[in-house]
Design a protein around this motif. Structure first.
Motif, PDB file in Angstrom:
ATOM      1  N   ARG A  12      38.592  69.796 -26.900  1.00  0.00           N
ATOM      2  CA  ARG A  12      37.607  70.335 -25.965  1.00  0.00           C
ATOM      3  C   ARG A  12      37.699  69.507 -24.688  1.00  0.00           C
ATOM      4  O   ARG A  12      38.084  68.340 -24.707  1.00  0.00           O
ATOM      5  CB  ARG A  12      36.188  70.343 -26.535  1.00  0.00           C
ATOM      6  CG  ARG A  12      35.559  68.991 -26.792  1.00  0.00           C
ATOM      7  CD  ARG A  12      34.089  68.899 -26.386  1.00  0.00           C
ATOM      8  NE  ARG A  12      33.879  69.092 -24.975  1.00  0.00           N
ATOM      9  CZ  ARG A  12      34.091  68.140 -24.053  1.00  0.00           C
ATOM     10  NH1 ARG A  12      34.536  66.950 -24.388  1.00  0.00           N
ATOM     11  NH2 ARG A  12      33.877  68.395 -22.778  1.00  0.00           N
ATOM     12  N   THR A  14      36.323  69.483 -20.184  1.00  0.00           N
ATOM     13  CA  THR A  14      35.479  70.093 -19.159  1.00  0.00           C
ATOM     14  C   THR A  14      36.302  71.045 -18.293  1.00  0.00           C
ATOM     15  O   THR A  14      37.217  70.602 -17.584  1.00  0.00           O
ATOM     16  CB  THR A  14      34.828  68.988 -18.295  1.00  0.00           C
ATOM     17  OG1 THR A  14      33.900  68.289 -19.133  1.00  0.00           O
ATOM     18  CG2 THR A  14      34.101  69.566 -17.101  1.00  0.00           C
ATOM     19  N   LYS A  16      37.459  73.268 -15.327  1.00  0.00           N
ATOM     20  CA  LYS A  16      37.277  73.152 -13.871  1.00  0.00           C
ATOM     21  C   LYS A  16      37.624  74.445 -13.136  1.00  0.00           C
ATOM     22  O   LYS A  16      37.455  74.561 -11.934  1.00  0.00           O
ATOM     23  CB  LYS A  16      38.148  72.010 -13.319  1.00  0.00           C
ATOM     24  CG  LYS A  16      37.802  70.641 -13.873  1.00  0.00           C
ATOM     25  CD  LYS A  16      36.509  70.069 -13.279  1.00  0.00           C
ATOM     26  CE  LYS A  16      36.281  68.649 -13.775  1.00  0.00           C
ATOM     27  NZ  LYS A  16      35.136  67.999 -13.155  1.00  0.00           N
ATOM     28  N   LYS A 205      43.052  63.226 -22.856  1.00  0.00           N
ATOM     29  CA  LYS A 205      41.677  62.725 -22.999  1.00  0.00           C
ATOM     30  C   LYS A 205      41.651  61.251 -22.668  1.00  0.00           C
ATOM     31  O   LYS A 205      42.604  60.524 -22.949  1.00  0.00           O
ATOM     32  CB  LYS A 205      41.201  63.003 -24.440  1.00  0.00           C
ATOM     33  CG  LYS A 205      39.830  62.630 -24.722  1.00  0.00           C
ATOM     34  CD  LYS A 205      38.782  63.733 -24.895  1.00  0.00           C
ATOM     35  CE  LYS A 205      39.016  65.151 -24.549  1.00  0.00           C
ATOM     36  NZ  LYS A 205      38.116  65.748 -23.574  1.00  0.00           N
TER      37      LYS A 205
HETATM   38  C1  LIG Z   1      25.475  65.648 -18.857  1.00  0.00           C
HETATM   39  C2  LIG Z   1      26.785  65.937 -18.207  1.00  0.00           C
HETATM   40  C3  LIG Z   1      26.826  66.376 -16.891  1.00  0.00           C
HETATM   41  C4  LIG Z   1      28.056  66.692 -16.279  1.00  0.00           C
HETATM   42  N1  LIG Z   1      28.054  67.222 -15.009  1.00  0.00           N
HETATM   43  C5  LIG Z   1      29.235  67.685 -14.490  1.00  0.00           C
HETATM   44  C6  LIG Z   1      29.270  68.392 -13.265  1.00  0.00           C
HETATM   45  O1  LIG Z   1      28.268  68.592 -12.602  1.00  0.00           O
HETATM   46  N2  LIG Z   1      30.476  68.867 -12.826  1.00  0.00           N
HETATM   47  C7  LIG Z   1      31.639  68.670 -13.530  1.00  0.00           C
HETATM   48  O2  LIG Z   1      32.697  69.138 -13.093  1.00  0.00           O
HETATM   49  N3  LIG Z   1      31.616  67.962 -14.692  1.00  0.00           N
HETATM   50  C8  LIG Z   1      30.453  67.500 -15.192  1.00  0.00           C
HETATM   51  N4  LIG Z   1      30.448  66.825 -16.398  1.00  0.00           N
HETATM   52  C9  LIG Z   1      31.721  66.610 -17.131  1.00  0.00           C
HETATM   53  C10 LIG Z   1      32.101  65.148 -17.314  1.00  0.00           C
HETATM   54  O3  LIG Z   1      32.577  64.613 -16.120  1.00  0.00           O
HETATM   55  C11 LIG Z   1      33.145  65.106 -18.440  1.00  0.00           C
HETATM   56  O4  LIG Z   1      32.539  65.510 -19.644  1.00  0.00           O
HETATM   57  C12 LIG Z   1      33.742  63.716 -18.650  1.00  0.00           C
HETATM   58  O5  LIG Z   1      34.456  63.320 -17.520  1.00  0.00           O
HETATM   59  C13 LIG Z   1      34.657  63.693 -19.880  1.00  0.00           C
HETATM   60  O6  LIG Z   1      35.693  64.643 -19.764  1.00  0.00           O
HETATM   61  P1  LIG Z   1      35.918  65.794 -20.826  1.00  0.00           P
HETATM   62  O7  LIG Z   1      34.631  66.573 -20.937  1.00  0.00           O
HETATM   63  O8  LIG Z   1      37.014  66.661 -20.214  1.00  0.00           O
HETATM   64  O9  LIG Z   1      36.314  65.185 -22.120  1.00  0.00           O
HETATM   65  C14 LIG Z   1      29.247  66.508 -17.004  1.00  0.00           C
HETATM   66  C15 LIG Z   1      29.192  66.062 -18.332  1.00  0.00           C
HETATM   67  C16 LIG Z   1      27.985  65.795 -18.935  1.00  0.00           C
HETATM   68  C17 LIG Z   1      27.967  65.365 -20.372  1.00  0.00           C
END
Ligand SMILES: Cc1cc2nc3c(=O)[nH]c(=O)nc-3n(C[C@H](O)[C@H](O)[C@H](O)COP(=O)(O)O)c2cc1C
Length: 217
Positions: A12, A14, A16, A205
């Motif tokens: 999993r 995030t 984009k 990751k």
């Molecule tokens: C509570 C929370 C808020 C976040 N807010 C944003 C955001 O506004 N925009 C974004 O692109 N990523 C956001 N993220 C993603 C984090 O940056 C990301 O989960 C982290 O860098 C780890 O990467 P991964 O999720 O790809 O493993 C958020 C994550 C969390 C848990």
């Protein structure tokens, strides 16, 4: 089974960039909603509300709330399948908790004669409540358990997502004032499928090493 858990958490990520032409099937969304509903919380308080932004109209209402420096997040709202506003009750009261206790009786979890005793658990909420009735730090902590639960559920479903703390809280709360009805919204979650050009999909990751965040005593 253990392999599956770690595989889900390693794969999993995030999202984009979403593919606007690929929509998450309704049955998967229903599983997500049920997972959110099943999230555990302190004293079973469930001090939350989930507002599902799915229609074009609702998506545009949310899209238009974005301000700098959060513009980079706004396209996700249009291109993902749904965005869920995660909202918490900043002033959770004994009356709110009484509704939970009634439901526990209805669900056969609590004997009716134990109602008053169950209500005493509200003292654990009171401990986190200030003189103005504010306990939003505590209720927001409960809400983030639902966010974590959503992450893991979506990983299992092979559905992509983006948590957004990068929202203009004031404007979101103003635009969705009627729906929020006094609840606060500090975080949203976009849910959909990534576009093939999403750079983040291919990155490895990265997390701090076990040794730097764990102490085994
Ligand atoms: C509570 C929370 C808020 C976040 N807010 C944003 C955001 O506004 N925009 C974004 O692109 N990523 C956001 N993220 C993603 C984090 O940056 C990301 O989960 C982290 O860098 C780890 O990467 P991964 O999720 O790809 O493993 C958020 C994550 C969390 C848990």
């Amino acid at each position: 089974m253990n392999d599956l858990i770690l595989h889900d958490l390693q794969t999993r990520y995030t999202c984009k960039r979403y593919d606007p032409n690929r929509k998450v099937p309704e049955e998967k969304l229903q599983i997500l909603y049920e997972a959110l509903r099943l999230t555990p919380s302190s004293i079973n308080s469930q001090p939350w509300k989930f507002i599902v932004i799915a229609s074009d109209n609702a998506k545009h209402r949310l899209y238009n709330t974005f301000t700098e420096p959060y513009h980079f997040n706004r396209q996700h709202v249009l291109d993902s399948t749904v965005t869920i506003l995660f909202a918490h009750n900043p002033k959770y009261t004994l009356e709110d908790y009484a509704k939970v206790v009634e439901k526990m009786i209805q669900d056969g979890r609590l004997a009716p004669e134990k109602r008053d005793r169950a209500l005493q658990s509200f003292r654990f909420a009171r401990m986190h409540t200030d003189e103005n009735g504010f306990n939003g730090h505590w209720t927001k902590a409960q809400l983030y358990l639902a966010l974590g639960n959503a992450y893991h559920t979506l990983a299992r479903l092979k559905v992509d997502s983006t948590a957004l703390e990068g929202i203009d809280v004031k404007r979101v709360e103003e635009e969705f004032k009627g729906e929020l009805n006094g609840f606060a919204c500090h975080v949203a979650l976009c849910v959909g499928y990534h576009h093939e050009t999403d750079y983040n999909a291919k990155l490895p990751k990265s997390r701090l090493a076990h040794g730097s965040i764990f102490l085994h005593l």
